[in-house]
Design an enzyme around this catalytic site. Structure first.
Site, mmCIF file in Angstrom:
data_model
loop_
_atom_site.group_PDB
_atom_site.id
_atom_site.type_symbol
_atom_site.label_atom_id
_atom_site.label_comp_id
_atom_site.label_asym_id
_atom_site.label_seq_id
_atom_site.Cartn_x
_atom_site.Cartn_y
_atom_site.Cartn_z
ATOM 1 N N ARG A 2 0.847 -1.176 0.000
ATOM 2 C CA ARG A 2 0.000 0.000 0.000
ATOM 3 C C ARG A 2 0.882 1.224 0.000
ATOM 4 N NH1 ARG A 2 -0.589 -2.563 4.978
ATOM 5 N NH2 ARG A 2 0.431 -1.472 6.681
ATOM 6 N N LEU A 169 -5.685 -2.246 9.812
ATOM 7 C CA LEU A 169 -4.275 -1.976 9.540
ATOM 8 C C LEU A 169 -4.017 -1.727 8.065
ATOM 9 C CD1 LEU A 169 -2.165 -4.257 11.903
ATOM 10 C CD2 LEU A 169 -3.064 -1.967 12.240
ATOM 11 N N GLU A 170 -4.777 -2.366 7.204
ATOM 12 C CA GLU A 170 -4.523 -2.226 5.768
ATOM 13 C C GLU A 170 -5.080 -0.937 5.167
ATOM 14 O OE1 GLU A 170 -2.469 -3.891 4.250
ATOM 15 O OE2 GLU A 170 -2.229 -5.655 5.508
ATOM 16 N N SER A 171 -6.255 -0.505 5.636
ATOM 17 C CA SER A 171 -6.846 0.683 5.011
ATOM 18 C C SER A 171 -7.589 1.574 5.998
ATOM 19 C CB SER A 171 -7.817 0.265 3.886
ATOM 20 O OG SER A 171 -8.961 -0.365 4.431
#
Length: 442
Positions: A2, A169-171
């Site tokens: 990311r 945590l990812e987005s």
């Protein structure tokens, strides 16, 4: 992976610039939009079915090229790539649509070059990954998606809190999904040549996604390195594991509706052996005089066997038997200690960094009402720079302790070399690659 780069354990608890930014919205309702190659922070998802592209000419690295020259060479590379893509079953109409208006992106190369130098300690990472704001937002996101998440948990036998934690945590629960054109980013990285074959495989996979009709070319957005959607799937992992949970005929991980993305994450974890009811890990206390050579991922014992050695939960009781477990000391003997179970390794399939796995697991625990980590961290320490990590490997190797190469990545072989050096020199053998140890090696 990311645009803010996945956590990747590099040294002494150091990781590349950490979790997704925290949403300032307490409700955290989604409203906008690894090699594992992930050893250097690029990707969190490694496909079990790697694409094998048609042999390609090796392009020179062009990070320092003049923009006009780079663009000219890039356009020539696209022409050559299209021939290889057609040979792998991509229709010419799909290629024409995908590459319409696509140009070379120097910003992608800049980010790729700089990612491994920017590090933070594990405690700094966890301060953000499981901050009070992120915990509050996670609880709100879980409430908002409760019915859907319960359906996903029932279907895939993966706890909803774990899925929400990965989403967070990812987005940041869908708030920061990445807005860069995935075709442009992957084509730029494939052309660059530094890891061209890997990124060309991802580019072909992205074209297969377009060809299947799951998303339009310019709607396929994500991070600078091609990770997409609410939970940041790379294209090959999307092809292998994404699911159509809504039943609309598309595996849509890009839209404001997170259903397909969250279900795809659960499907991914299930595929790699997630065991419902087993914790990722449990924080434990170590007895005085503990033999730190036992804190090794290759050494597994049942909780009662660890208890016989004096290792118990923070409540002073034997940890419940969830199967074989190892002891993990992510910041050495002066940091928190964890008894980790085999679900830890399943989360590693999403991202190989210990810090990331602990971040997901601990955030899930906190969302479920658990307490903060109780152990202290050596907050006086700082992360090693890339040059310092490489120097440590060089000095260990020169002293007869094999690190498996000089790459600046503190993985199992380097940790083993650190531990062997510590044993040989009468030091606490915790495998912690610290600045203090480097200074001693000097």
């Amino acid at each position: 992976m990311r645009s803010w780069v996945a956590a990747s354990l590099l040294a002494g608890g150091a990781i590349t610039a950490g979790a997704a930014p925290e949403s300032s919205l307490a409700s955290a309702k989604p409203h906008r939009a690894v090699t594992q190659e992930g050893n250097d922070g690029s990707y969190q998802l490694a496909s079990a079915t790697a694409l094998r592209p048609v042999p390609r000419p090796v392009a020179p690295q062009i990070a320092e090229a003049e923009p006009a020259v780079a663009e000219l060479n890039f356009n020539g590379w696209i022409t050559e790539f299209k021939v290889r893509a057609v040979a792998q079953g991509i229709r010419e109409s799909v290629l024409d649509s995908a590459f319409a208006g696509v140009s070379y992106d120097p910003e992608v190369i800049r980010r790729d070059r700089n990612q491994s130098e920017f590090t933070k300690t594990i405690w700094d990472y966890l301060d953000s990954a499981a901050s009070e704001l992120r915990v509050q937002n996670g609880k709100a996101a879980l409430r908002d998606q409760q019915a859907r998440l319960e359906q996903i948990e029932s279907e895939y036998s993966v706890e909803k809190e774990i899925v929400v934690a990965i989403w967070g945590l990812e987005s940041s629960f869908g708030t920061f999904r990445g807005k860069m054109d995935v075709i442009r980013s992957l084509a730029t990285l494939a052309f660059d040549g530094r890891r061209g074959e890997f990124f060309e495989g991802q580019l072909v996979a992205a074209l297969k996604i377009l060809q299947a009709g799951d998303v339009a070319a310019r709607s396929m957005t994500g991070s600078w390195a091609g990770a997409m959607g609410h939970t940041q799937f790379i294209p090959t992992s999307y092809l292998d594991y994404a699911v159509d949970f809504t039943g609309d005929g598309k595996r849509d991980i890009w839209s404001d509706n997170p259903a397909d993305a969250l279900a795809s994450t659960a499907a991914y974890l299930k595929k790699f052996g997630w065991k419902k009811g087993q914790p990722w890990g449990v924080e434990v206390s170590l007895p005085e005089g503990f033999d730190y050579t036992l804190a090794d991922r290759n050494i597994e014992k049942t909780p009662d066997e660890w208890a016989a050695l004096g290792i118990k939960g923070l409540d002073g009781r034997e940890v419940k038997n969830h199967g074989p477990a190892s002891i993990l000391l992510p910041a050495g003997s002066n940091g928190a200690a964890f008894m980790i179970f085999r679900n830890f390794a399943v989360l590693e399939r999403y991202n190989t960094a210990d810090a990331y796995v602990i971040g997901v697991g601990h955030l899930a625990d906190r969302i479920n009402g658990g307490a903060p980590i109780q152990g202290n961290w050596p907050r006086g320490d700082r992360a090693l720079t890339l040059a310092e990590r490489e120097e440590m490997q060089q000095r260990l190797t020169g002293a007869g302790f094999d690190t498996g190469g000089i790459d600046g990545k503190i993985g199992p072989k380097t940790i083993g070399a650190v531990r062997a050096y510590q044993v040989a020199n009468g030091l606490t053998a915790d495998g912690y690659a610290s600045l203090r140890l480097l200074q001693r090696l000097r």
